[in-house]
Motif scaffolding. Structure first.
Motif, PDB file in Angstrom:
ATOM      1  N   ALA A 242       1.268  -1.458   0.217  1.00 47.46           N
ATOM      2  CA  ALA A 242      -0.027  -0.488   0.149  1.00 47.46           C
ATOM      3  C   ALA A 242       1.001   0.836   0.018  1.00 47.46           C
ATOM      4  O   ALA A 242       0.825   1.999  -0.652  1.00 47.46           O
ATOM      5  N   VAL A 243       1.825   1.181   0.667  1.00 55.07           N
ATOM      6  CA  VAL A 243       3.012   2.426   0.881  1.00 55.07           C
ATOM      7  C   VAL A 243       3.651   2.804  -0.664  1.00 55.07           C
ATOM      8  O   VAL A 243       3.425   3.750  -1.236  1.00 55.07           O
ATOM      9  N   HIS A 244       4.117   1.415  -1.119  1.00 59.02           N
ATOM     10  CA  HIS A 244       4.491   1.977  -2.813  1.00 59.02           C
ATOM     11  C   HIS A 244       3.515   2.521  -3.357  1.00 59.02           C
ATOM     12  O   HIS A 244       3.961   2.996  -4.351  1.00 59.02           O
ATOM     13  N   CYS A 248       3.425   5.653  -5.589  1.00 61.69           N
ATOM     14  CA  CYS A 248       3.653   5.518  -7.217  1.00 61.69           C
ATOM     15  C   CYS A 248       2.585   6.849  -7.851  1.00 61.69           C
ATOM     16  O   CYS A 248       2.802   7.231  -8.782  1.00 61.69           O
ATOM     17  N   HIS A 249       1.915   6.535  -7.074  1.00 59.34           N
ATOM     18  CA  HIS A 249       0.701   7.429  -7.062  1.00 59.34           C
ATOM     19  C   HIS A 249       0.613   9.088  -6.845  1.00 59.34           C
ATOM     20  O   HIS A 249       0.551  10.064  -7.730  1.00 59.34           O
ATOM     21  N   ALA A 250       1.646   9.503  -5.700  1.00 60.02           N
ATOM     22  CA  ALA A 250       2.229  10.445  -5.605  1.00 60.02           C
ATOM     23  C   ALA A 250       3.179  11.089  -6.585  1.00 60.02           C
ATOM     24  O   ALA A 250       3.356  12.116  -7.143  1.00 60.02           O
ATOM     25  N   LEU A 251       4.322  10.318  -7.247  1.00 57.37           N
ATOM     26  CA  LEU A 251       4.557  10.345  -8.727  1.00 57.37           C
ATOM     27  C   LEU A 251       3.838  10.964  -9.683  1.00 57.37           C
ATOM     28  O   LEU A 251       4.004  11.825  -9.962  1.00 57.37           O
ATOM     29  N   ALA A 280       7.271   2.254  -9.727  1.00 58.08           N
ATOM     30  CA  ALA A 280       7.697   3.715  -9.596  1.00 58.08           C
ATOM     31  C   ALA A 280       8.400   4.506 -11.346  1.00 58.08           C
ATOM     32  O   ALA A 280       8.018   5.419 -11.232  1.00 58.08           O
ATOM     33  N   ARG A 281       9.281   3.902 -12.268  1.00 59.61           N
ATOM     34  CA  ARG A 281       9.230   4.683 -13.022  1.00 59.61           C
ATOM     35  C   ARG A 281       8.993   4.797 -13.770  1.00 59.61           C
ATOM     36  O   ARG A 281       9.006   6.050 -14.302  1.00 59.61           O
TER      37      ARG A 281
END
Length: 301
Positions: A242-244, A248-251, A280-281
């Motif tokens: 959930a953290v990741h 990714c959503h924040a990125l 993430a990329r």
């Protein structure tokens, strides 16, 4: 083909019902008439309903055979209901059209079945009906209790356009687990000049469940809140997936930059798998600069 009932040959039998050669069509009709007395016949008709629906559109299809098949399907109420409510995709959608056209299920019962169907477009038949016929207070009740994303979003949209929802309703919807609903509620609250800073000062994160913390984190990304508060919530979450997902959503929302993402995980001493870094990329809208690329590669190792 042989005279005995052979389920594996049933699709081939259906194809022959619209064969160019008349004798082949007649042989298929003869087999179908013999097989139609088997208890499994109506189940096969429902199972292969997409092929049957195609046959109904062909001019060459033997109408006597087609009418018999449709009659058997209509009598298999259990099969109809199970397929309509438990399947997803083209089969239940095409079946719904035939149920409506031939009135195989009484409409009030059909609406109740569609309400809980797994397929979104089948549920849409029930949803369109209640939007047209039910008063606003009943639509509000459905909005609050439904667990289906598209139902909640559509009812939200209808009631918002009818000017039924107040700020309390909008705040409740802003706490939805569905991002599309949350985003719409955020838009509606902004139109009402809602004071988000005051709201967060009154309602902190103390005592929030893990699910509520995740929602609060998505809200922080939405309103571009203090990044330190966002990180505090992430550190309270126990589910690292959930953290990741939040990072990714924040990125994607450009709330953080790639350097922020990389620093967060490095400072926490988290061992990131290569596939997580790749996710993430993909979430990052910009090309990595030299420092970010070096940092990224170091973590990738």
């Amino acid at each position: 083909m042989v005279g005995n009932f052979e389920p594996e040959l049933f699709p081939h039998l259906l194809n022959r019902l619209s064969d160019y050669v008349l004798i082949n069509r007649q042989l298929a009709v003869d087999h179908l008439l013999r097989w139609s007395g088997d208890p499994e016949f109506s189940k096969l008709c429902v199972l292969h309903f997409l092929e049957i629906a195609t046959l109904a559109k062909r001019e060459r299809t033997d109408q006597t055979a087609l009418n018999l098949i449709l009659e058997k399907i209509a009598k298999n109420q259990k099969g109809l209901r199970n397929t309509l409510t438990q399947q997803q995709g083209q089969l239940p959608r095409v079946l719904l059209n035939f149920i409506i056209e031939y009135q195989w299920i009484e409409n009030s019962q059909l609406l109740e079945l569609c309400k809980t169907a797994k397929d979104q477009k089948v549920r849409g038949y029930w949803l369109a009906d209640i939007i047209l016929k039910q008063p606003n207070h009943e639509l509000m009740a459905e909005l609050k209790q439904t667990d289906f994303r598209e139902v909640k979003y559509r009812l939200f949209d209808v009631l918002y356009r009818r000017n039924v929802l107040d700020n309390n309703d909008l705040v409740e919807l802003w706490h939805s687990r569905f991002l599309s609903v949350m985003d719409y509620a955020y838009f509606a609250l902004r139109q009402n000049n809602f004071d988000f800073a005051l709201y967060f000062s009154r309602y902190g994160t103390q005592g929030l469940t893990q699910s509520q913390l995740r929602i609060r984190a998505y809200q922080y990304v939405m309103i571009k809140a203090d990044i330190k508060e966002f990180y505090k919530i992430l550190n309270e979450l126990t589910d690292q997936r959930a953290v990741h997902a939040l990072m990714c959503h924040a990125l994607r929302q450009q709330y953080i930059q790639m350097k922020d993402y990389l620093n967060f995980y490095q400072e926490n001493g988290t061992n990131l798998e290569a596939y997580l870094l790749a996710k993430a990329r993909k979430s990052y809208a910009h090309a990595l600069n030299l420092d970010e690329l070096s940092h990224y590669l170091n973590l990738h190792k």
